[in-house]
Design a protein around this motif. Structure first.
Motif, PDB file in Angstrom:
ATOM      1  N   SER A 214       0.866  -1.172   0.000  1.00 54.46           N
ATOM      2  CA  SER A 214       0.000   0.000   0.000  1.00 54.46           C
ATOM      3  C   SER A 214       0.905   1.224   0.000  1.00 54.46           C
ATOM      4  O   SER A 214       1.804   1.341   0.847  1.00 54.46           O
ATOM      5  CB  SER A 214      -0.910   0.015   1.231  1.00 54.46           C
ATOM      6  OG  SER A 214      -1.788   1.121   1.190  1.00 54.46           O
ATOM      7  N   THR A 215       0.688   2.128  -0.956  1.00 59.51           N
ATOM      8  CA  THR A 215       1.603   3.256  -1.181  1.00 59.51           C
ATOM      9  C   THR A 215       0.882   4.578  -1.038  1.00 59.51           C
ATOM     10  O   THR A 215      -0.262   4.728  -1.474  1.00 59.51           O
ATOM     11  CB  THR A 215       2.232   3.164  -2.584  1.00 59.51           C
ATOM     12  OG1 THR A 215       2.889   1.900  -2.715  1.00 59.51           O
ATOM     13  CG2 THR A 215       3.242   4.277  -2.815  1.00 59.51           C
ATOM     14  N   ALA A 216       1.568   5.543  -0.442  1.00 63.33           N
ATOM     15  CA  ALA A 216       1.038   6.899  -0.294  1.00 63.33           C
ATOM     16  C   ALA A 216       2.040   7.893  -0.844  1.00 63.33           C
ATOM     17  O   ALA A 216       3.258   7.673  -0.788  1.00 63.33           O
ATOM     18  CB  ALA A 216       0.759   7.217   1.172  1.00 63.33           C
ATOM     19  N   ARG A 217       1.524   8.994  -1.375  1.00 64.34           N
ATOM     20  CA  ARG A 217       2.378  10.121  -1.748  1.00 64.34           C
ATOM     21  C   ARG A 217       2.438  11.078  -0.561  1.00 64.34           C
ATOM     22  O   ARG A 217       1.431  11.338   0.093  1.00 64.34           O
ATOM     23  CB  ARG A 217       1.818  10.841  -2.978  1.00 64.34           C
ATOM     24  CG  ARG A 217       2.516  12.162  -3.272  1.00 64.34           C
ATOM     25  CD  ARG A 217       1.862  12.882  -4.438  1.00 64.34           C
ATOM     26  NE  ARG A 217       2.447  12.487  -5.704  1.00 64.34           N
ATOM     27  CZ  ARG A 217       1.785  12.319  -6.835  1.00 64.34           C
ATOM     28  NH1 ARG A 217       0.471  12.486  -6.844  1.00 64.34           N
ATOM     29  NH2 ARG A 217       2.402  11.972  -7.947  1.00 64.34           N
ATOM     30  N   ILE A 218       3.616  11.599  -0.279  1.00 71.66           N
ATOM     31  CA  ILE A 218       3.770  12.600   0.772  1.00 71.66           C
ATOM     32  C   ILE A 218       3.426  13.954   0.171  1.00 71.66           C
ATOM     33  O   ILE A 218       4.116  14.436  -0.735  1.00 71.66           O
ATOM     34  CB  ILE A 218       5.189  12.591   1.346  1.00 71.66           C
ATOM     35  CG1 ILE A 218       5.479  11.232   2.001  1.00 71.66           C
ATOM     36  CG2 ILE A 218       5.363  13.714   2.369  1.00 71.66           C
ATOM     37  CD1 ILE A 218       6.887  11.101   2.543  1.00 71.66           C
ATOM     38  N   THR A 219       2.351  14.560   0.633  1.00 74.86           N
ATOM     39  CA  THR A 219       1.858  15.810   0.053  1.00 74.86           C
ATOM     40  C   THR A 219       2.104  17.029   0.930  1.00 74.86           C
ATOM     41  O   THR A 219       1.821  18.151   0.505  1.00 74.86           O
ATOM     42  CB  THR A 219       0.350  15.711  -0.239  1.00 74.86           C
ATOM     43  OG1 THR A 219      -0.348  15.438   0.991  1.00 74.86           O
ATOM     44  CG2 THR A 219       0.054  14.587  -1.216  1.00 74.86           C
ATOM     45  N   GLY A 220       2.600  16.837   2.135  1.00 76.21           N
ATOM     46  CA  GLY A 220       2.837  17.979   3.016  1.00 76.21           C
ATOM     47  C   GLY A 220       3.896  17.662   4.055  1.00 76.21           C
ATOM     48  O   GLY A 220       3.934  16.561   4.604  1.00 76.21           O
ATOM     49  N   TRP A 221       4.769  18.631   4.303  1.00 76.67           N
ATOM     50  CA  TRP A 221       5.832  18.495   5.298  1.00 76.67           C
ATOM     51  C   TRP A 221       5.614  19.524   6.399  1.00 76.67           C
ATOM     52  O   TRP A 221       4.959  20.540   6.184  1.00 76.67           O
ATOM     53  CB  TRP A 221       7.201  18.734   4.650  1.00 76.67           C
ATOM     54  CG  TRP A 221       7.510  17.817   3.516  1.00 76.67           C
ATOM     55  CD1 TRP A 221       7.245  18.043   2.197  1.00 76.67           C
ATOM     56  CD2 TRP A 221       8.129  16.531   3.578  1.00 76.67           C
ATOM     57  NE1 TRP A 221       7.669  16.980   1.436  1.00 76.67           N
ATOM     58  CE2 TRP A 221       8.221  16.039   2.250  1.00 76.67           C
ATOM     59  CE3 TRP A 221       8.625  15.751   4.628  1.00 76.67           C
ATOM     60  CZ2 TRP A 221       8.779  14.806   1.949  1.00 76.67           C
ATOM     61  CZ3 TRP A 221       9.187  14.515   4.319  1.00 76.67           C
ATOM     62  CH2 TRP A 221       9.256  14.055   3.003  1.00 76.67           C
TER      63      TRP A 221
END
Length: 369
Positions: A214-221
């Motif tokens: 299961s993969t997620a994109r990092i959209t905020g730091w």
């Protein structure tokens, strides 16, 4: 380094678009110019050309959720047509090299060594940005960890130079190899083939190597970081023993795809952003915040820094649907603790897991929307 977020930036102007979206945006802009010219030459103007242009702009820019309407449509089309990641996703022509990297022991734990490591990576990215008149060289870094009685770590660094972008790709690759060799032990490797998707579930895929992903994109730091964020996020921070067990993701992969822009492009985009922010921002507090950021960006540009388009992903692995779902929940909690925002890429899991493998270095924008 200063980075650019992917996707929607400011009204009318978008950065991080796929080639298809860029073409459609240009066509829509041309149609708007033609409609305005026609209205000026033969009044009264017809309403339908402006309606068509407005509808096109809405499809490309209006975003119900993390993606625009047009991107949601493309995601649905891909979900119906594709059962696994297509070979064309990673088949870009050019020169590609992958190395396994083993940093010196304690690099991430020691502040001085960690700062030197980051400075060396920045220097390599600046070198990449100066090698062609247009951006195109891509650098991809992965970190894979398996936690059991002890934790094993594997890091890779990959570079892709599109065909015809530079006169001597071998020279650039050898120079970068020398740069990366200063980060630790370096060894050229051939990445394992991309596993085929055999089953798709709700937020996960089953692969032919008997693993679930299961993969997620990092959209905020987080807005501020003392340089220890990634170390704590990937290696774990000091937690009481009673909390440590439930915060462990047994197997996870993180990857960052860097696309350095040229200095000319970086400066042009910075000027456009500053002008647009001044035109569209009405909140005085927000204006002051943007002005402070602009001053820092200006100083960095004067010092020779370049903008880098950063696309980051994280994959959790399991041996069955329940284990990968539990790992996904744990990773979401860890991301919340470190103030990192994740987008779990609904409808794109069959493609998304590729982005945390070394093969992602040759992917184009829009491979995962």
């Amino acid at each position: 380094m200063y980075s650019l977020a992917t996707g929607f930036r400011i009204p009318v102007l978008q950065y991080g678009l796929s080639p298809t979206e860029s073409l459609l945006t240009k066509i829509n802009g041309g149609a708007l110019a033609a409609a305005i010219a026609a209205a000026a030459l033969s009044p009264p103007p017809a309403a339908w050309p402006f309606g068509v242009v407005g509808a096109g702009a809405a499809l490309l820019n209006a975003a119900p959720g993390p993606r625009s309407i047009a991107r949601w449509g493309a995601v649905g089309y891909r979900r119906l047509r594709e059962h696994t990641a297509p070979a064309s996703m990673t088949a870009a022509r050019g020169e590609t090299v992958t190395w396994e990297l083993y940093p010196d022991h304690g690099t991430m734990q020691n502040p001085a060594k960690r700062a030197s490591f980051h400075a060396a990576v920045d220097q390599a990215l600046r070198f990449v940005s100066d090698q062609a008149r247009t951006a195109g060289i891509q650098v991809h870094v992965t970190h894979h960890a398996i936690t059991g009685d002890y934790t094993t770590h594997t890091q890779t660094v990959s570079v892709h130079i599109p065909k015809g972008l530079v006169a001597s790709p071998a020279r650039v690759l050898e120079t970068l190899e020398d740069e990366f060799a200063g980060l630790g032990a370096l060894m050229r490797v051939e990445p394992e083939p991309i596993p085929t998707v055999t089953e798709q579930g709700s937020g996960w895929v089953a692969l032919d190597d008997d693993r679930y992903a299961s993969t997620a994109r990092i959209t905020g730091w987080p807005p501020r970081d003392d340089g220890t964020l990634i170390r704590k996020f990937l290696l774990g921070d000091e937690r009481p023993p009673r909390d440590a067990a439930r915060d462990v993701v047994p197997e996870r992969s993180m990857a960052v795809l860097y696309r350095p822009l040229t200095q000319r492009r970086s400066r042009w985009l910075t000027r456009i952003q500053e002008a647009a922010n001044g035109a569209f921002t009405t909140d005085p507090i927000e204006k002051e915040k943007i002005a402070i950021e602009s001053d820092g960006r200006h100083d960095a540009m004067v010092a020779g820094e370049v903008l880098v388009d950063v696309d980051a992903y994280i994959t959790v692995w399991g041996h069955n649907p329940d284990s990968v779902s539990a790992a996904r929940w744990t990773m979401t909690r860890l991301a919340d603790r470190h103030r990192i925002r994740l987008d779990w890429l609904a409808g794109q899991q069959h493609r998304a897991h590729v982005m945390t493998s070394a093969h992602a270095v040759s992917t184009r924008k829009g491979s995962v929307l």
